[in-house]
Scaffold this motif. Structure first.
Motif, short mmCIF file in Angstrom:
data_model
loop_
_atom_site.label_atom_id
_atom_site.label_comp_id
_atom_site.label_asym_id
_atom_site.label_seq_id
_atom_site.Cartn_x
_atom_site.Cartn_y
_atom_site.Cartn_z
N ARG A 52 0.81 -1.21 0.00
CA ARG A 52 0.00 0.00 0.00
C ARG A 52 0.85 1.27 0.00
NH1 ARG A 52 -4.58 1.50 4.59
NH2 ARG A 52 -5.13 3.57 3.77
N TYR A 53 1.89 1.30 0.80
CA TYR A 53 2.62 2.54 1.01
C TYR A 53 3.94 2.63 0.24
CZ TYR A 53 -0.71 3.40 4.74
OH TYR A 53 -1.86 3.60 5.46
N GLN A 54 4.35 1.58 -0.44
CA GLN A 54 5.56 1.65 -1.24
C GLN A 54 5.29 1.23 -2.68
OE1 GLN A 54 8.19 3.16 -1.37
NE2 GLN A 54 10.07 1.97 -1.15
N LEU A 55 4.80 0.02 -2.87
CA LEU A 55 4.60 -0.47 -4.24
C LEU A 55 3.57 0.37 -4.99
CD1 LEU A 55 5.14 -2.53 -6.44
CD2 LEU A 55 3.47 -4.06 -5.35
N GLU A 56 2.40 0.60 -4.39
CA GLU A 56 1.37 1.39 -5.05
C GLU A 56 1.82 2.83 -5.26
OE1 GLU A 56 -1.26 0.31 -6.37
OE2 GLU A 56 -1.59 -1.67 -5.47
N VAL A 57 2.47 3.41 -4.26
CA VAL A 57 2.92 4.80 -4.36
C VAL A 57 3.98 4.94 -5.45
CG1 VAL A 57 4.18 6.62 -3.15
CG2 VAL A 57 2.34 5.40 -1.99
N GLN A 58 4.93 4.03 -5.50
CA GLN A 58 5.98 4.10 -6.51
C GLN A 58 5.43 3.89 -7.92
OE1 GLN A 58 9.16 4.98 -6.18
NE2 GLN A 58 8.90 5.32 -3.98
N HIS A 59 4.48 2.98 -8.06
CA HIS A 59 3.89 2.74 -9.38
C HIS A 59 3.13 3.98 -9.86
CE1 HIS A 59 0.84 1.10 -12.25
NE2 HIS A 59 1.91 0.50 -12.70
N ALA A 60 2.36 4.60 -8.95
CA ALA A 60 1.63 5.81 -9.33
C ALA A 60 2.60 6.95 -9.66
CB ALA A 60 0.70 6.22 -8.19
N TYR A 61 3.68 7.07 -8.88
CA TYR A 61 4.65 8.14 -9.12
C TYR A 61 5.31 7.98 -10.49
CZ TYR A 61 9.07 10.66 -8.96
OH TYR A 61 10.14 11.46 -9.28
N HIS A 62 5.77 6.76 -10.80
CA HIS A 62 6.45 6.55 -12.08
C HIS A 62 5.48 6.68 -13.25
CE1 HIS A 62 9.69 4.93 -9.54
NE2 HIS A 62 10.47 5.14 -10.57
N THR A 63 4.20 6.40 -13.03
CA THR A 63 3.22 6.57 -14.09
C THR A 63 3.02 8.05 -14.40
OG1 THR A 63 2.08 4.52 -13.49
CG2 THR A 63 0.85 6.12 -14.79
N VAL A 64 2.79 8.85 -13.36
CA VAL A 64 2.53 10.28 -13.55
C VAL A 64 3.78 11.00 -14.01
CG1 VAL A 64 1.85 12.41 -12.40
CG2 VAL A 64 0.65 10.28 -11.89
N ARG A 65 4.88 10.77 -13.31
CA ARG A 65 6.12 11.48 -13.64
C ARG A 65 6.67 11.04 -14.99
NH1 ARG A 65 8.30 16.17 -13.42
NH2 ARG A 65 10.53 16.23 -12.94
N GLY A 66 6.53 9.75 -15.30
CA GLY A 66 6.99 9.27 -16.59
C GLY A 66 6.21 9.91 -17.73
N GLY A 67 4.89 10.10 -17.56
CA GLY A 67 4.10 10.77 -18.59
C GLY A 67 4.56 12.21 -18.81
N GLN A 68 4.92 12.89 -17.72
CA GLN A 68 5.42 14.26 -17.86
C GLN A 68 6.72 14.29 -18.64
OE1 GLN A 68 5.71 15.57 -13.79
NE2 GLN A 68 3.52 16.01 -13.61
N HIS A 69 7.62 13.39 -18.34
CA HIS A 69 8.89 13.34 -19.08
C HIS A 69 8.65 13.03 -20.55
CE1 HIS A 69 11.66 13.92 -15.81
NE2 HIS A 69 11.15 12.92 -15.11
N GLU A 70 7.73 12.13 -20.84
CA GLU A 70 7.46 11.77 -22.23
C GLU A 70 6.89 12.95 -23.01
OE1 GLU A 70 4.86 8.46 -21.93
OE2 GLU A 70 6.40 7.08 -21.17
N ARG A 71 5.99 13.71 -22.39
CA ARG A 71 5.41 14.87 -23.09
C ARG A 71 6.47 15.94 -23.35
NH1 ARG A 71 1.15 13.48 -19.60
NH2 ARG A 71 1.86 14.93 -18.00
N ARG A 72 7.33 16.19 -22.39
CA ARG A 72 8.35 17.23 -22.58
C ARG A 72 9.39 16.79 -23.60
NH1 ARG A 72 8.99 18.56 -16.11
NH2 ARG A 72 6.95 19.58 -15.87
N ALA A 73 9.76 15.53 -23.57
CA ALA A 73 10.69 15.04 -24.58
C ALA A 73 10.06 15.09 -25.97
CB ALA A 73 11.12 13.61 -24.24
N GLY A 74 8.76 14.77 -26.06
CA GLY A 74 8.07 14.85 -27.34
C GLY A 74 8.00 16.26 -27.87
N LEU A 75 7.86 17.24 -26.98
CA LEU A 75 7.83 18.64 -27.40
C LEU A 75 9.16 19.04 -28.05
CD1 LEU A 75 6.47 21.45 -27.42
CD2 LEU A 75 7.43 21.82 -25.14
N ALA A 76 10.26 18.63 -27.45
CA ALA A 76 11.57 18.96 -28.02
C ALA A 76 11.79 18.24 -29.34
CB ALA A 76 12.68 18.59 -27.03
N HIS A 77 11.37 16.98 -29.43
CA HIS A 77 11.53 16.24 -30.69
C HIS A 77 10.65 16.85 -31.78
CE1 HIS A 77 14.14 13.47 -28.84
NE2 HIS A 77 13.23 12.76 -28.19
N GLY A 78 9.45 17.32 -31.40
CA GLY A 78 8.59 17.97 -32.39
C GLY A 78 9.20 19.25 -32.92
#
Length: 309
Positions: A124-150
């Motif tokens: 509850r407090y590590q696995l779920e939190v880390q999965h949610a963090y990497h999902t949200v933060r990873g999406g932010q990195h992908e969008r910003r990297a896509g902006l530069a590539h565009g």
């Protein structure tokens, strides 16, 4: 742990605020420089506008250097990484302390085995939190990297248009000075003669300035993306997110089944699962950990009571 998390977020915001301000200043420099070169001025306006443009360029360049100096002297990036590393280190120690904790039996005794409770607490407090963090933060990195590539494709499009305009202007100049080949059809001669507008409006020179300006923006975007590690983190977070999602499936159910049996085998199963989760999590902060500063934090975590799952 909370102190290191809060300090890390504060230094992160300060670091990004400073370097983005420096890039805004550099972009202002590029705009003023391009305008000073490309904008047609009368002799009267040129006498005071060009010195003003030089002053603005000099001030903006000096401003960006002062911002960079402040980032370096205040060690904003280093403090951000150190506090984040300390927080992540203590967070892992906390869950290891949970595993080692000797919890007195409840009254009445719980029907759920202790190792299974510890596993569910970790989930509850590590696995779920880390999965949610990497999902949200990873999406932010992908969008910003896509902006530069565009932006790269936009630069290529501008460069292609400029090269085409340059070739058309050269062809028009050559045919004006030479003899039109007899094999050339009339429509082609008419088309080439109409290209004179390229030279009259100086579209080839304006196109070059546009390419330089867009390329400057692209360069600033790429520097920002590199400083934020968007390209690297996007791929890394995607891999971690996939691994965490996998561990939440069959491996977690297997660990639950073993933990429910109780005994030494249950303890081994839970420890193995937690070690596997921590093993695929990010290790990038290990180089920034300050063990001397963490001794008090480790003692506080070791003396803390086991929270309810």
């Amino acid at each position: 742990l909370a102190k290191y998390d809060a300090n890390s977020n504060g230094f992160q915001r300060s670091f990004k605020r400073h370097y983005r301000a420096a890039f805004v200043v550099l972009l202002l420099t590029a705009v003023v420089s391009t305008a000073a070169i490309a904008w047609p001025l009368s002799p009267k306006d040129e006498a005071w506008l060009q010195p003003l443009a030089m002053v603005l360029v000099s001030v903006s360049l000096l401003g960006s250097l002062l911002i960079a100096l402040r980032i370096r002297r205040c060690r904003l990036y280093e403090k951000w990484q150190e506090h984040r590393a300390n927080a992540e280190f203590l967070r892992r120690i906390h869950f290891e302390n949970v595993l080692d904790a000797d919890v007195e039996p409840t009254d009445p005794p719980s029907a759920i085995p202790l190792q299974l409770l510890k596993l569910e607490y970790f989930r509850r407090y590590q696995l779920e939190v880390q999965h949610a963090y990497h999902t949200v933060r990873g999406g932010q990195h992908e969008r910003r990297a896509g902006l530069a590539h565009g932006a790269l494709y936009i630069c290529l499009a501008f460069a292609g248009v400029w090269i085409l305009l340059l070739l058309l202007a050269m062809a028009d100049a050559w045919f004006e000075q030479g003899v039109t080949p007899v094999w050339m059809p009339n429509w082609m001669v008419t088309f080439l003669s109409s290209l004179e507008v390229v030279q009259v409006l100086k579209m080839d020179s304006i196109g070059l300035l546009a390419v330089l300006f867009v390329s400057t923006i692209y360069g600033l975007l790429m520097i920002m993306v590199r400083l934020d590690d968007n390209v690297r983190n996007a791929a890394r977070y995607e891999a971690v997110r996939g691994n965490l999602a996998y561990l939440k499936g069959e491996p977690l159910e297997e660990a639950r089944a073993n933990a429910a049996k109780g005994g030494e085998a249950a303890d081994h199963a839970v420890r193995h699962f937690i070690a596997e989760v921590h093993g695929i999590m990010s290790n990038e902060f290990a180089d920034w950990v300050r063990l001397r500063e963490l001794e008090s934090g480790r003692e506080q975590l070791a003396n803390s009571r086991l929270p309810a799952a």
